[in-house]
Scaffold this motif. Sequence first.
Motif, short mmCIF file in Angstrom:
data_model
loop_
_atom_site.label_atom_id
_atom_site.label_comp_id
_atom_site.label_asym_id
_atom_site.label_seq_id
_atom_site.Cartn_x
_atom_site.Cartn_y
_atom_site.Cartn_z
N SER A 32 0.85 -1.19 0.00
CA SER A 32 0.00 0.00 0.00
C SER A 32 0.88 1.24 0.00
O SER A 32 1.87 1.30 0.73
N LEU A 49 -4.92 6.61 -1.85
CA LEU A 49 -4.34 5.39 -1.29
C LEU A 49 -4.33 4.34 -2.39
O LEU A 49 -5.37 4.04 -2.97
N THR A 51 -3.25 0.46 -3.51
CA THR A 51 -2.90 -0.90 -3.08
C THR A 51 -2.69 -1.74 -4.33
O THR A 51 -3.52 -1.72 -5.23
N ARG A 97 3.48 0.81 3.18
CA ARG A 97 3.50 -0.26 4.15
C ARG A 97 3.29 -1.58 3.43
O ARG A 97 2.77 -1.62 2.33
N ALA A 100 -1.60 -5.05 6.13
CA ALA A 100 -2.59 -4.39 6.98
C ALA A 100 -2.09 -4.28 8.40
O ALA A 100 -1.44 -5.19 8.91
N SER A 102 0.24 -2.74 9.64
CA SER A 102 1.64 -2.40 9.88
C SER A 102 1.77 -0.88 9.75
O SER A 102 0.89 -0.22 9.22
N TYR A 104 3.19 2.77 8.52
CA TYR A 104 3.65 3.36 7.27
C TYR A 104 5.06 3.90 7.45
O TYR A 104 5.38 4.51 8.47
#
Lengths: 115, 112
Positions: A32, A49, A51, A97, A100, A102, A104
């Motif tokens: 991401s 954002l 991903t 990152r 999920a 974790s 940034y």
Amino acid sequence: GALVYQYPRRTICKSGTSMRMECQAVGFQATSVAWYRQSPQKTFELIALSTVNSAIKYEQNFTQEKFPISHPNLSFSSMTVLNAYLEDRGLYLCGARDRANSDYTFGSGTRLLVI
Amino acid sequence: LAKTTQPPSMEAYEGQEVNVSCSHTNIATSEYIYWYRQVPHQGPQFIIQGYKDYVVNEVASLFISADRKLSTLSLPWVSLRDAAVYYCIVTGYNTNTGKLTFGDGTVLTVKP
């Protein structure tokens, strides 16, 4: 360790021109990537954002037509500011990152000055 | 997303312990608490994250109240390098919704 490099560090462009900035993740997989703009008054705005393998989600007031983003692999992303004007000036930050929940990791940003 | 409230500024002397509070009264059960800091000319840097109780790492500790509406970041033995803007953020777990919403933060001034 996890690092994010952004380049250029600063750039100046003439009003109405476009400018591309890049974000490179080292030491981890950038699943991401979040692009932010920090105004001269230090206010943060999330632009979008991204991903990998999913559509890029732009925040309200930001569009793909104005800020096209590329996220072709797990280590690189780029964003272009098209037709930059005075209100586009600021520090553009890339945060990445790997999974999920974790944290940034942010780069040092690309500072855009529009003249 | 839960809104956070922090003191706008704090001052401390080198060597002191600093506790920065953050109120997040509307935090959802799915949300975690993150702390970042930003020094001039750099991007935000992750400090610590937690969900409940107490978390500690090599940089800081984080205490979260039992109802999760208040958290406190504790920085032991601050130095001049700890002068920064500290941001408390609550965000969801899921990758697609886990965007960080930065508020105004707390400006920490460290005096020699």
